[in-house]
Design an enzyme around this catalytic site. Structure first.
Site, PDB file in Angstrom:
ATOM      1  N   ARG A   1      27.812  31.196  81.447  1.00 44.85           N
ATOM      2  CA  ARG A   1      26.191  30.939  81.642  1.00 44.85           C
ATOM      3  C   ARG A   1      25.062  31.622  80.698  1.00 44.85           C
ATOM      4  NH1 ARG A   1      24.805  28.829  87.190  1.00 44.85           N
ATOM      5  NH2 ARG A   1      26.553  27.819  87.732  1.00 44.85           N
TER       6      ARG A   1
ATOM      7  N   ARG B   1      18.842  29.574  82.535  1.00 39.60           N
ATOM      8  CA  ARG B   1      17.060  29.712  82.613  1.00 39.60           C
ATOM      9  C   ARG B   1      16.776  31.047  82.569  1.00 39.60           C
ATOM     10  NH1 ARG B   1      17.662  27.380  88.608  1.00 39.60           N
ATOM     11  NH2 ARG B   1      19.597  28.593  88.214  1.00 39.60           N
TER      12      ARG B   1
ATOM     13  N   ARG C   1      14.563  22.213  78.641  1.00 45.74           N
ATOM     14  CA  ARG C   1      14.813  21.784  80.043  1.00 45.74           C
ATOM     15  C   ARG C   1      13.603  20.887  80.528  1.00 45.74           C
ATOM     16  NH1 ARG C   1      15.610  20.751  84.653  1.00 45.74           N
ATOM     17  NH2 ARG C   1      16.977  21.652  86.197  1.00 45.74           N
TER      18      ARG C   1
ATOM     19  N   ASP D   1      28.265  20.796  83.039  1.00 44.21           N
ATOM     20  CA  ASP D   1      28.469  21.358  84.500  1.00 44.21           C
ATOM     21  C   ASP D   1      29.981  21.067  85.009  1.00 44.21           C
ATOM     22  OD1 ASP D   1      27.047  23.118  86.328  1.00 44.21           O
ATOM     23  OD2 ASP D   1      28.115  21.538  87.372  1.00 44.21           O
TER      24      ASP D   1
ATOM     25  N   TYR E   1      33.268  21.840  97.069  1.00 42.74           N
ATOM     26  CA  TYR E   1      31.940  21.160  97.089  1.00 42.74           C
ATOM     27  C   TYR E   1      32.143  19.703  97.464  1.00 42.74           C
ATOM     28  CZ  TYR E   1      29.840  25.059  94.291  1.00 42.74           C
ATOM     29  OH  TYR E   1      29.282  26.252  93.642  1.00 42.74           O
TER      30      TYR E   1
HETATM   31  O1  CP3 Z   1      28.615  28.909  80.730  1.00 40.95           O
HETATM   32  C1  CP3 Z   1      27.884  28.186  80.267  1.00 40.95           C
HETATM   33  O2  CP3 Z   1      26.545  28.442  79.595  1.00 40.95           O
HETATM   34  C2  CP3 Z   1      27.891  26.733  80.149  1.00 40.95           C
HETATM   35  C3  CP3 Z   1      27.380  26.017  81.009  1.00 40.95           C
HETATM   36  C4  CP3 Z   1      28.014  25.993  82.679  1.00 40.95           C
HETATM   37  C5  CP3 Z   1      26.884  25.660  83.582  1.00 40.95           C
HETATM   38  N1  CP3 Z   1      27.589  25.781  84.673  1.00 40.95           N
HETATM   39  C6  CP3 Z   1      25.543  25.363  83.139  1.00 40.95           C
HETATM   40  C7  CP3 Z   1      24.586  25.191  84.473  1.00 40.95           C
HETATM   41  C8  CP3 Z   1      28.938  26.248  83.133  1.00 40.95           C
HETATM   42  C9  CP3 Z   1      30.418  26.655  82.588  1.00 40.95           C
HETATM   43  C10 CP3 Z   1      28.973  25.891  84.431  1.00 40.95           C
HETATM   44  C11 CP3 Z   1      29.761  26.299  85.611  1.00 40.95           C
HETATM   45  C12 CP3 Z   1      29.621  25.807  86.778  1.00 40.95           C
HETATM   46  N2  CP3 Z   1      28.930  25.051  87.451  1.00 40.95           N
HETATM   47  C13 CP3 Z   1      30.337  26.560  88.002  1.00 40.95           C
HETATM   48  C14 CP3 Z   1      31.613  27.474  87.854  1.00 40.95           C
HETATM   49  C15 CP3 Z   1      31.100  28.831  87.350  1.00 40.95           C
HETATM   50  C16 CP3 Z   1      30.395  29.507  88.257  1.00 40.95           C
HETATM   51  O3  CP3 Z   1      29.089  29.920  87.878  1.00 40.95           O
HETATM   52  O4  CP3 Z   1      30.629  29.981  89.471  1.00 40.95           O
HETATM   53  C17 CP3 Z   1      29.794  26.079  89.401  1.00 40.95           C
HETATM   54  C18 CP3 Z   1      30.436  26.660  90.699  1.00 40.95           C
HETATM   55  C19 CP3 Z   1      28.665  25.254  88.920  1.00 40.95           C
HETATM   56  C20 CP3 Z   1      28.102  24.727  89.976  1.00 40.95           C
HETATM   57  C21 CP3 Z   1      26.627  24.609  89.623  1.00 40.95           C
HETATM   58  N3  CP3 Z   1      25.865  24.158  88.644  1.00 40.95           N
HETATM   59  C22 CP3 Z   1      25.688  25.348  90.600  1.00 40.95           C
HETATM   60  C23 CP3 Z   1      26.069  26.095  91.983  1.00 40.95           C
HETATM   61  C24 CP3 Z   1      24.359  25.318  90.010  1.00 40.95           C
HETATM   62  C25 CP3 Z   1      23.057  25.828  90.618  1.00 40.95           C
HETATM   63  C26 CP3 Z   1      22.701  27.196  90.148  1.00 40.95           C
HETATM   64  C27 CP3 Z   1      21.303  27.579  90.354  1.00 40.95           C
HETATM   65  O5  CP3 Z   1      21.218  28.672  90.412  1.00 40.95           O
HETATM   66  O6  CP3 Z   1      20.507  26.767  90.418  1.00 40.95           O
HETATM   67  C28 CP3 Z   1      24.432  24.524  88.694  1.00 40.95           C
HETATM   68  C29 CP3 Z   1      23.706  24.183  87.756  1.00 40.95           C
HETATM   69  C30 CP3 Z   1      23.733  24.736  86.516  1.00 40.95           C
HETATM   70  N4  CP3 Z   1      24.705  24.604  85.695  1.00 40.95           N
HETATM   71  C31 CP3 Z   1      22.807  25.547  85.637  1.00 40.95           C
HETATM   72  C32 CP3 Z   1      23.271  25.695  84.382  1.00 40.95           C
HETATM   73  C33 CP3 Z   1      22.519  26.318  83.053  1.00 40.95           C
HETATM   74  C34 CP3 Z   1      21.152  25.784  86.136  1.00 40.95           C
HETATM   75  C35 CP3 Z   1      20.611  24.269  85.687  1.00 40.95           C
HETATM   76  C36 CP3 Z   1      19.156  24.146  85.639  1.00 40.95           C
HETATM   77  O7  CP3 Z   1      18.298  24.456  86.542  1.00 40.95           O
HETATM   78  O8  CP3 Z   1      18.528  24.300  84.425  1.00 40.95           O
END
Ligand code: CP3
Length: 362
Positions: free
Chosen positions: A39, A43, A52, A88, A164
């Site tokens: 990640r 943000r 974004r 994602d 999920y």
């Molecule tokens: O690592 C990276 O920079 C690559 C991008 C990436 C994202 N999500 C971007 C993202 C990767 C590899 C993920 C994986 C992901 N997504 C996982 C597995 C890894 C982990 O974190 O446990 C899971 C479970 C998800 C599911 C997911 N996506 C959730 C639970 C959320 C909400 C999180 C939140 O705090 O709002 C997301 C959204 C997400 N995925 C964001 C990003 C940058 C935030 C989106 C935003 O609002 O801009």
């Protein structure tokens, strides 16, 4: 540290970032551990929030220009030495016939609870269902050619995706998923098997489009005890590991909350085990020895420390990981929205400093 305890650096010259990462994944000698962060495009970066602005997260994942821009931001802004595709784990899910929304976490319109729902799922042709993912990877590879920064692809692991899809949203304990596991195991087995087909096709297509390493994220597999993990998760990881084009791209396996299943992670055959901060990396390193490389495992919250303390933490982790055949510096989980940018910068600088100082004998 006493000078006498210093290990002479192995006889490799300064490596470029691609060689350093690939060699670390495969357990070959390197000058120092490579560094990137899960990640790392997110943000916590004001520059990410700017790109974004005005688009939904899902739109951003499909917008090649924006996705390329934010994927690249962590190189310049925080000194990361690898780029992970901005996307994602849910990106390939709509192509299977499942409606997903982010509010802000993933939400499934109709959670999967029946055999009929599983039978209706499609295993899509990745090129048709998510052409933008492969376009983003191709553009990134071109952009990264001069700097020799490596490019990672990724997918969610079937168990975490199923968690999920069955629950419908994030949860602390995923009670609906566990209910299905115990009360209707054949439905969950069918769902995982369809998801496994999807993940294998999707990751191999990412490798064909230019991903040099791929990471499988199993965020929720640690919910299971060792016996259940062995039954429900290990065979799926092993199947994926066996069916990926690993001559072209090594596989990193990330399991969150997996301190109790490191042996099982190792049995999957993945090239690199990515550990969270609850794992004693020194013990894990002795355990895996020359059978796998490790990735991790600083607590993302520890990036709130002073620069000096972050340097000390990084040094300690790198030192502890020495008995493993290779080590990639990373966090134990992704950067959080409140992660301080200076902390991330200190983390990558600390990895580079290891090149100058060397580490003690393993
Ligand atoms: O690592 C990276 O920079 C690559 C991008 C990436 C994202 N999500 C971007 C993202 C990767 C590899 C993920 C994986 C992901 N997504 C996982 C597995 C890894 C982990 O974190 O446990 C899971 C479970 C998800 C599911 C997911 N996506 C959730 C639970 C959320 C909400 C999180 C939140 O705090 O709002 C997301 C959204 C997400 N995925 C964001 C990003 C940058 C935030 C989106 C935003 O609002 O801009």
């Amino acid at each position: 540290m006493s000078g006498a305890a210093q290990k002479a650096q192995p006889a490799v010259g300064r490596l470029d970032p691609t060689e350093r990462l690939l060699r670390s994944c495969r357990g070959q000698t390197v000058d120092r551990p490579p560094v990137w962060l899960m990640r790392q495009a997110g943000r916590y970066l004001p520059e990410y929030r700017k790109v974004r602005e005005g688009v939904s997260f899902l739109e951003m994942c499909r917008d090649v220009d924006r996705a390329v821009e934010v994927s690249l931001q962590p190189i310049r802004l925080v000194g990361s030495e690898a780029v992970i595709l901005f996307s994602d784990i849910f990106t390939p899910i709509p192509g299977m016939g499942i409606e997903v929304d982010f509010r802000p976490g993933p939400t499934i319109a109709e959670p999967i609870r029946s055999r009929e729902q599983v039978e209706k799922l499609r295993v899509p042709d990745p090129q048709e269902s998510t052409p933008f993912v492969f376009e983003i990877l191709r553009v990134l590879r071109k952009e990264l050619a001069d700097s020799r920064i490596p490019l990672l692809g990724f997918a969610g692991a079937p168990f975490t995706l199923a968690a999920y899809l069955v629950q419908g949203r994030g949860s602390k304990d995923f009670g609906e998923l566990k209910r299905m596991m115990y009360a209707a195991p054949s439905i969950l087995r069918a769902l995982q098997s369809t998801l496994t087909e999807m993940v294998v096709g999707y990751l191999n297509a990412q490798i064909a489009a230019g991903a040099q390493v791929v990471q499988l994220f199993d965020t929720w597999a640690g919910l299971l005890g060792p016996a259940e993990y062995r039954e429900w998760v290990l065979p799926v990881h092993a199947e994926i590991a066996a069916r990926l084009d690993r001559d072209r791209a090594p596989l990193i396996l990330y399991v969150n909350n997996g301190a109790h299943v490191v042996d099982e992670m190792l049995e999957s055959g993945a090239d690199v085990l990515s550990l969270d901060w609850r794992v004693d990396i020194a013990k894990a390193a002795r355990r895996v020895g020359d059978r796998a490389s490790l990735q991790g495992n600083l607590d993302p919250c520890a990036l709130a420390q002073s620069r000096e303390a972050i340097f000390a933490s990084v040094r300690q982790i790198a030192q502890a990981a020495r008995p493993a055949r290779g080590h990639i510096l990373n966090l134990g989980h992704g950067c959080l929205p409140d992660t301080p940018v200076e902390g991330v910068r200190a983390f990558t600088d600390a990895a580079r400093a290891l090149g100058g100082e060397g580490l003690d004998e393993a």
